[in-house]
Design an enzyme around this catalytic site. Sequence first.
Site, mmCIF file in Angstrom:
data_model
loop_
_atom_site.group_PDB
_atom_site.id
_atom_site.type_symbol
_atom_site.label_atom_id
_atom_site.label_comp_id
_atom_site.label_asym_id
_atom_site.label_seq_id
_atom_site.Cartn_x
_atom_site.Cartn_y
_atom_site.Cartn_z
ATOM 1 N N ARG A 75 -1.768 14.874 3.867
ATOM 2 C CA ARG A 75 -0.582 14.074 4.173
ATOM 3 C C ARG A 75 0.243 13.791 2.919
ATOM 4 N NH1 ARG A 75 -1.996 8.692 6.287
ATOM 5 N NH2 ARG A 75 0.273 8.543 6.233
ATOM 6 N N ASP A 84 -1.591 2.236 -4.427
ATOM 7 C CA ASP A 84 -1.881 3.630 -4.078
ATOM 8 C C ASP A 84 -2.574 4.394 -5.208
ATOM 9 O OD1 ASP A 84 -0.891 3.371 -1.559
ATOM 10 O OD2 ASP A 84 0.957 4.495 -1.891
ATOM 11 N N LYS A 88 6.562 11.782 -1.684
ATOM 12 C CA LYS A 88 6.367 11.677 -0.241
ATOM 13 C C LYS A 88 6.983 10.398 0.313
ATOM 14 C CE LYS A 88 2.698 9.787 1.643
ATOM 15 N NZ LYS A 88 3.025 8.955 2.832
ATOM 16 N N ASN A 89 6.698 9.268 -0.343
ATOM 17 C CA ASN A 89 7.145 7.984 0.186
ATOM 18 C C ASN A 89 8.659 7.852 0.185
ATOM 19 O OD1 ASN A 89 4.535 7.187 0.658
ATOM 20 N ND2 ASN A 89 4.346 5.953 -1.182
ATOM 21 N N CYS A 110 -3.806 0.520 11.367
ATOM 22 C CA CYS A 110 -3.890 1.269 10.123
ATOM 23 C C CYS A 110 -5.246 1.005 9.493
ATOM 24 C CB CYS A 110 -2.781 0.838 9.166
ATOM 25 S SG CYS A 110 -2.831 1.645 7.555
ATOM 26 N N ARG A 129 -0.675 -4.169 8.511
ATOM 27 C CA ARG A 129 0.692 -3.754 8.210
ATOM 28 C C ARG A 129 1.620 -3.887 9.418
ATOM 29 N NH1 ARG A 129 1.014 1.538 4.493
ATOM 30 N NH2 ARG A 129 -0.223 2.563 6.087
#
Length: 429
Positions: free
Chosen positions: A402, A310, A22-23, A120, A125
């Site tokens: 997501r 993560d 995803k990233n 966030c 961030r």
Amino acid sequence: MDRIAITGGAQLNGTIPVSGAKNSAIKLMAASLLTDEPLRLTNMPRLADTRFLGKLLTRLGVQVTESDGPDGQQTLLHAPEITSGFAPYDLVRQMRASFNVLGPLVARSGQAKVSLPGGCTIGARPVDLHLQALEALGAKIDLHEGYVYAQAPRGLKGAEITFPIVSVGATEHAMLAAVLADGVTVIHNAACEPELADLQDCLNAMGAKVEGAGTPTITITGVTRLKGATHAVIPDRIEMGTYAVAAAMAGGEVRLTNARPGLIDALLDKLKEAGAGVEPTADGVIIRRNGHRLDSVDIETAPFPGFATDLQAQFMALMTTAKGESRIRETIFENRFMHAPELMRLGADISVSGGEARVRGVERLEGAEVMATDLRASVSLVIAGLVARGETTVSRIYHLDRGFERLEEKLGACGAQVRRIKGDGEPEL
């Protein structure tokens, strides 16, 4: 609002294919703004985040077509012209990474108006490093009423960019802008995550001249135009690590395929230290646990190749039933222990002080209703639910959607008792 229900107690046995990252995918999609020729991305995940970015890119003039090709899921992106340089708040706020359309828009068309992404849940961030990089490349930046106005009517210019702290997003943004700048750009103190190397490979396939991604110094020689290309998205190291932890939590034997275990060495080393079996294969890794209780292990998050932030929530879930006490230090984001109170609803013994959590392993977790607070925290609750007695119900799973593709299907194929409970509608992110 959908929920996920997990009935704990089943071991995991089987094969889980790892999806595209995803990233990485969302930054590669933004690269389509840099050329008037088609960019074909294969090994593409189908996620809420890629869908949101596709919607924004369509507004800007990109034709976005999803299909199943000979190389699996793919997305074709084609922007013959930029029809709008305006990225509104109602789209950008849904996913922070969409802010990274700013650099490509300015690089190609000389101007853009993009909303600031807003707050966030896992920390501030800020995007100041992104804007400093664009200013170094010659863009004029104005902030007004929550929007960034950026202009470079005569084009961007190569520059020396030194980041005061390591930032993955800012490094990627600088790369996306600098490939069309006039002259040479050198990025110092660049992030070293593998997604940077993936972006470099894609940009170079499009005709860019980028060297050094994956190291602290990236050199970019600007070109006048980019062409179309085909590029395969790298496997998702966070998804790979998540299922590795799930297998260690539930016990059994899970083979992860389409995976690159070298991307999560820090996690795999900790799993072995805790007592799980780890066996690399030609196309991934096998995770085993024969039912014995794991040992407590301390971790500290760090930029790649360190232990990924993560994966911190997932590892905390694993430690809730380990023998002894573990210490988990979070050094990347503030406010990233919001999953701890939810794990405690399942019976976990956790205390948090500043950037450190102490997890004292318990014999057993008990199913309960819990709530996801962010993307990675949501899956940590699913992992805990795999061993909790009775049923665990996780709400607000739009966070999970997501970043995790077909999670119920993948876990269910290995024997997990997990199902989605459909709600009346999905909230906006």
